[in-house]
Design a protein around this motif. Structure first.
Motif, PDB file in Angstrom:
ATOM      1  N   LEU A 205      -4.094  10.438  21.805  1.00  0.00           N
ATOM      2  CA  LEU A 205      -3.713   9.932  20.646  1.00  0.00           C
ATOM      3  C   LEU A 205      -2.585   8.878  20.822  1.00  0.00           C
ATOM      4  CD1 LEU A 205      -3.485  10.728  17.759  1.00  0.00           C
ATOM      5  CD2 LEU A 205      -1.407  12.261  18.175  1.00  0.00           C
ATOM      6  N   GLY A 206      -2.907   7.818  20.548  1.00  0.00           N
ATOM      7  CA  GLY A 206      -2.316   6.474  20.590  1.00  0.00           C
ATOM      8  C   GLY A 206      -1.760   5.827  19.375  1.00  0.00           C
ATOM      9  N   SER A 207      -2.187   6.618  18.198  1.00  0.00           N
ATOM     10  CA  SER A 207      -1.645   5.964  16.820  1.00  0.00           C
ATOM     11  C   SER A 207      -0.730   7.101  16.009  1.00  0.00           C
ATOM     12  CB  SER A 207      -2.886   5.733  16.068  1.00  0.00           C
ATOM     13  OG  SER A 207      -3.499   4.557  16.824  1.00  0.00           O
ATOM     14  N   GLY A 208      -0.113   6.608  15.085  1.00  0.00           N
ATOM     15  CA  GLY A 208       0.872   7.558  14.584  1.00  0.00           C
ATOM     16  C   GLY A 208       0.725   7.276  12.994  1.00  0.00           C
ATOM     17  N   GLU A 209       1.261   8.064  12.211  1.00  0.00           N
ATOM     18  CA  GLU A 209       1.134   8.054  10.535  1.00  0.00           C
ATOM     19  C   GLU A 209       1.596   6.774  10.249  1.00  0.00           C
ATOM     20  OE1 GLU A 209       2.153  10.902   7.067  1.00  0.00           O
ATOM     21  OE2 GLU A 209       3.807  11.001   8.676  1.00  0.00           O
ATOM     22  N   ALA A 210       0.767   6.099   9.272  1.00  0.00           N
ATOM     23  CA  ALA A 210       1.158   4.698   8.402  1.00  0.00           C
ATOM     24  C   ALA A 210       0.981   4.948   6.995  1.00  0.00           C
ATOM     25  CB  ALA A 210       0.205   3.739   9.303  1.00  0.00           C
ATOM     26  N   TYR A 211       2.449   4.797   6.463  1.00  0.00           N
ATOM     27  CA  TYR A 211       2.224   4.671   4.836  1.00  0.00           C
ATOM     28  C   TYR A 211       1.636   3.225   4.356  1.00  0.00           C
ATOM     29  CZ  TYR A 211       4.667   8.976   5.129  1.00  0.00           C
ATOM     30  OH  TYR A 211       5.182  10.432   5.429  1.00  0.00           O
ATOM     31  N   ILE A 212       0.989   3.408   3.186  1.00  0.00           N
ATOM     32  CA  ILE A 212       0.397   2.091   2.589  1.00  0.00           C
ATOM     33  C   ILE A 212       1.448   1.768   1.486  1.00  0.00           C
ATOM     34  CG2 ILE A 212      -1.152   1.483   1.114  1.00  0.00           C
ATOM     35  CD1 ILE A 212      -3.030   2.887   3.092  1.00  0.00           C
ATOM     36  N   GLY A 213       2.317   2.517   0.758  1.00  0.00           N
ATOM     37  CA  GLY A 213       3.132   2.130  -0.210  1.00  0.00           C
ATOM     38  C   GLY A 213       4.321   1.517   0.452  1.00  0.00           C
ATOM     39  N   TYR A 214       4.907   0.516  -0.218  1.00  0.00           N
ATOM     40  CA  TYR A 214       5.983  -0.151   0.401  1.00  0.00           C
ATOM     41  C   TYR A 214       7.434   0.389   0.603  1.00  0.00           C
ATOM     42  CZ  TYR A 214       7.720  -0.602  -4.530  1.00  0.00           C
ATOM     43  OH  TYR A 214       8.283  -0.182  -5.868  1.00  0.00           O
ATOM     44  N   ARG A 215       7.514   1.561   0.090  1.00  0.00           N
ATOM     45  CA  ARG A 215       8.673   2.359   0.409  1.00  0.00           C
ATOM     46  C   ARG A 215       8.784   2.883   1.918  1.00  0.00           C
ATOM     47  NH1 ARG A 215       9.706   6.928  -3.798  1.00  0.00           N
ATOM     48  NH2 ARG A 215       8.091   7.828  -2.412  1.00  0.00           N
ATOM     49  N   GLN A 216       7.423   3.105   2.435  1.00  0.00           N
ATOM     50  CA  GLN A 216       7.796   3.441   3.941  1.00  0.00           C
ATOM     51  C   GLN A 216       6.710   2.493   4.703  1.00  0.00           C
ATOM     52  OE1 GLN A 216       8.280   7.807   4.740  1.00  0.00           O
ATOM     53  NE2 GLN A 216       7.609   8.172   2.652  1.00  0.00           N
ATOM     54  N   ALA A 217       6.211   1.408   4.399  1.00  0.00           N
ATOM     55  CA  ALA A 217       5.253   0.805   5.102  1.00  0.00           C
ATOM     56  C   ALA A 217       5.600   0.345   6.377  1.00  0.00           C
ATOM     57  CB  ALA A 217       4.704  -0.141   4.035  1.00  0.00           C
ATOM     58  N   ALA A 218       4.855  -0.080   7.320  1.00  0.00           N
ATOM     59  CA  ALA A 218       5.418  -0.676   8.587  1.00  0.00           C
ATOM     60  C   ALA A 218       4.025  -1.171   9.300  1.00  0.00           C
ATOM     61  CB  ALA A 218       5.998   0.147   9.511  1.00  0.00           C
ATOM     62  N   SER A 219       4.124  -2.204  10.164  1.00  0.00           N
ATOM     63  CA  SER A 219       2.939  -2.694  10.803  1.00  0.00           C
ATOM     64  C   SER A 219       1.965  -3.092   9.829  1.00  0.00           C
ATOM     65  CB  SER A 219       2.425  -1.715  11.492  1.00  0.00           C
ATOM     66  OG  SER A 219       3.259  -1.319  12.644  1.00  0.00           O
ATOM     67  N   PHE A 220       2.289  -3.841   8.693  1.00  0.00           N
ATOM     68  CA  PHE A 220       1.383  -4.301   7.741  1.00  0.00           C
ATOM     69  C   PHE A 220       1.224  -5.880   8.077  1.00  0.00           C
ATOM     70  CE2 PHE A 220       0.703  -6.954   3.854  1.00  0.00           C
ATOM     71  CZ  PHE A 220      -0.356  -6.222   3.367  1.00  0.00           C
ATOM     72  N   ARG A 221      -0.175  -6.303   8.332  1.00  0.00           N
ATOM     73  CA  ARG A 221      -0.177  -7.660   8.766  1.00  0.00           C
ATOM     74  C   ARG A 221      -1.438  -8.382   7.989  1.00  0.00           C
ATOM     75  NH1 ARG A 221       3.559  -6.251  10.891  1.00  0.00           N
ATOM     76  NH2 ARG A 221       4.005  -6.043  12.890  1.00  0.00           N
ATOM     77  N   SER A 222      -1.487  -8.032   6.770  1.00  0.00           N
ATOM     78  CA  SER A 222      -2.140  -9.175   5.819  1.00  0.00           C
ATOM     79  C   SER A 222      -1.195 -10.408   5.570  1.00  0.00           C
ATOM     80  CB  SER A 222      -2.487  -8.810   4.522  1.00  0.00           C
ATOM     81  OG  SER A 222      -3.491  -7.619   4.569  1.00  0.00           O
ATOM     82  N   PRO A 223      -1.902 -11.631   5.809  1.00  0.00           N
ATOM     83  CA  PRO A 223      -0.766 -12.738   5.874  1.00  0.00           C
ATOM     84  C   PRO A 223      -0.152 -12.759   4.490  1.00  0.00           C
ATOM     85  CG  PRO A 223      -3.261 -13.521   5.636  1.00  0.00           C
ATOM     86  CD  PRO A 223      -3.279 -12.055   6.056  1.00  0.00           C
ATOM     87  N   GLU A 224      -0.435 -12.198   3.457  1.00  0.00           N
ATOM     88  CA  GLU A 224       0.153 -12.375   1.952  1.00  0.00           C
ATOM     89  C   GLU A 224       1.306 -11.411   2.115  1.00  0.00           C
ATOM     90  OE1 GLU A 224      -3.891 -13.627   1.951  1.00  0.00           O
ATOM     91  OE2 GLU A 224      -2.881 -11.685   2.229  1.00  0.00           O
ATOM     92  N   ARG A 225       2.533 -11.864   1.627  1.00  0.00           N
ATOM     93  CA  ARG A 225       3.514 -10.938   1.557  1.00  0.00           C
ATOM     94  C   ARG A 225       3.189  -9.979   0.418  1.00  0.00           C
ATOM     95  NH1 ARG A 225       7.944 -10.991  -2.141  1.00  0.00           N
ATOM     96  NH2 ARG A 225       9.789 -10.168  -1.351  1.00  0.00           N
ATOM     97  N   VAL A 226       3.456  -8.911   0.268  1.00  0.00           N
ATOM     98  CA  VAL A 226       3.322  -7.912  -0.433  1.00  0.00           C
ATOM     99  C   VAL A 226       4.123  -8.005  -1.719  1.00  0.00           C
ATOM    100  CG1 VAL A 226       3.920  -5.234  -1.200  1.00  0.00           C
ATOM    101  CG2 VAL A 226       2.868  -5.856   1.140  1.00  0.00           C
ATOM    102  N   LEU A 227       3.553  -7.773  -2.906  1.00  0.00           N
ATOM    103  CA  LEU A 227       3.923  -8.153  -4.278  1.00  0.00           C
ATOM    104  C   LEU A 227       4.048  -6.842  -4.821  1.00  0.00           C
ATOM    105  CD1 LEU A 227       4.793 -10.465  -6.025  1.00  0.00           C
ATOM    106  CD2 LEU A 227       2.477 -10.494  -6.987  1.00  0.00           C
ATOM    107  N   GLU A 228       5.255  -6.478  -4.949  1.00  0.00           N
ATOM    108  CA  GLU A 228       5.345  -5.139  -5.151  1.00  0.00           C
ATOM    109  C   GLU A 228       5.399  -4.716  -6.761  1.00  0.00           C
ATOM    110  OE1 GLU A 228       9.714  -3.846  -4.442  1.00  0.00           O
ATOM    111  OE2 GLU A 228       9.467  -4.289  -2.228  1.00  0.00           O
ATOM    112  N   ASP A 229       4.262  -3.790  -6.827  1.00  0.00           N
ATOM    113  CA  ASP A 229       4.148  -2.909  -8.374  1.00  0.00           C
ATOM    114  C   ASP A 229       3.347  -4.160  -9.243  1.00  0.00           C
ATOM    115  OD1 ASP A 229       5.337  -0.812  -7.786  1.00  0.00           O
ATOM    116  OD2 ASP A 229       7.162  -1.473  -8.087  1.00  0.00           O
ATOM    117  N   ARG A 230       2.846  -5.222  -8.424  1.00  0.00           N
ATOM    118  CA  ARG A 230       1.905  -6.224  -9.317  1.00  0.00           C
ATOM    119  C   ARG A 230       0.915  -6.483  -8.595  1.00  0.00           C
ATOM    120  NH1 ARG A 230       6.044 -11.080 -10.399  1.00  0.00           N
ATOM    121  NH2 ARG A 230       7.046 -10.229  -8.711  1.00  0.00           N
TER     122      ARG A 230
END
Length: 352
Positions: A205-230
């Motif tokens: 097991l080499g991977s751990g839990e990853a949240y997609i919502g911005y409140r707990q997100a980590a390791s997000f690598r899309s080049p665009e900055r997250v635009l919250e709630d839009r």
């Protein structure tokens, strides 16, 4: 040296045997320490599989209190054991009480909780703790969490997280023996655990839990900055291990992201036998078609329980979906999922 007659020896032996038979047996006592009085179940929004229960009503029984929430993979993988303990020890004085305390907002929905109880074939009482009232009264902080209460209403054992099922069952046996005054069967359950209920492959097991919502997100690598709630268009390119990204139009909220147009996608580079993703169709009664690839190809024999070998599946309820189970050697893979219809919600990756 004086001889002692055989008759005298026989007489002494008879007296000792009679004395031993007359002495009362010492009742069995568990070595588990007393950790205070159990708080009870006040504040439950409702109960499933039972009328409302109190610890006073359960006095005289050993009570296993199981805090869980239905989309939590660690909770899901403990269900076969809790269900097996409830069945094996019910007639020996054990009462199991589930406390369903939600992590995500959708887990407050009674329809969703009812569906999960049916899907996991849970037949013991469940207190629906939508407002975290019972959680707070017990001072709990974990999913899953187990509290073992003795026949006098005292907490005698606690265990947090999945695993160590033998220790939990030994504690159950110990308190049942104390309540009965004699030891109980020391055998251990070995329940079947299909699909996502199977124990994780911790050695690989080499991977751990990853949240997609911005409140707990980590390791997000899309080049665009997250635009919250839009709504926003996202892209995703190369990923390193345990990085993930979005493609297509998404509205990223605190708990989840919603696909605004068909063919929106999520990619994740992972290393584990199993990959799960908590997903929903976006509205009650809706359904969203999905297509999964591994390293750009159909998953074939490495597909999970909720898709076929071509990677096709349907999201028709908000729950955890098993999308990958590597059938051979576990190695790093690039996972991608496309939502062929708009409206899907993605919450969190978990692995096993």
């Amino acid at each position: 040296m004086k001889r002692i007659s055989l008759a005298f020896i026989g007489s002494v032996a008879s007296i000792l045997a009679a004395t031993a038979a007359a002495a009362p047996a010492v009742p069995f006592r568990s070595k588990l320490p007393v950790e205070g009085a159990a708080p009870g179940f006040d504040g439950a929004a409702t109960w499933l599989n039972s009328a409302p229960l109190t610890l006073k009503q359960l006095r005289g029984k050993v009570v296993l209190v199981d805090f869980w929430t239905y989309s939590c993979i660690n909770c899901i993988r403990t269900v076969p054991y809790v269900r097996a303990w409830a069945g094996k020890y019910r007639d020996q004085g054990l009462a199991v009480v589930g406390v369903h305390t939600p992590e995500f907002k959708f887990e407050q929905d009674l329809t969703n909780v009812n569906a999960a109880v049916g899907r996991f074939q849970i037949d013991f009482p469940v207190a629906v703790d939508s407002n975290h009232s019972i959680w707070q009264a017990w001072g709990n902080r974990y999913w899953p969490a187990y509290y073992l209460v003795d026949a006098d209403g005292k907490i005698r054992y606690k265990q947090f997280g999945e695993g160590n099922f033998d220790k939990m069952e030994r504690a159950i046996q110990s308190l049942l023996g104390e309540a009965r005054g004699s030891a109980v069967d020391s055998g251990l359950v070995n329940p079947a655990a299909p699909a996502e209920q199977m124990a994780p492959n911790l050695d690989q097991l080499g991977s751990g839990e990853a949240y997609i919502g911005y409140r707990q997100a980590a390791s997000f690598r899309s080049p665009e900055r997250v635009l919250e709630d839009r709504p926003q268009q996202y892209t995703v390119g190369a990923l390193q291990l345990n990085e993930w990204g979005l493609s297509g139009q998404w509205t990223v909220g605190a708990e989840s992201a919603m696909a605004g147009l068909p063919n929106a996608g999520v990619a994740h580079r992972f290393s584990a036998r199993d990959l799960h993703l908590v997903l929903g169709p976006g509205k009650a009664g809706g359904s969203v078609r999905i297509k999964v690839t591994l390293d750009g190809q159909a998953p074939g024999a490495d597909h999970g329980a909720d898709i076929d070998a071509e990677g096709n599946g349907v999201v028709s309820a908000t729950r955890l979906y098993q999308l990958v189970r590597q059938s051979g050697k576990v190695r790093q893979r690039r996972f991608e999922i496309r939502f062929l219809d708009k409206g899907a919600e993605a919450y969190a990756f978990t692995f096993g």
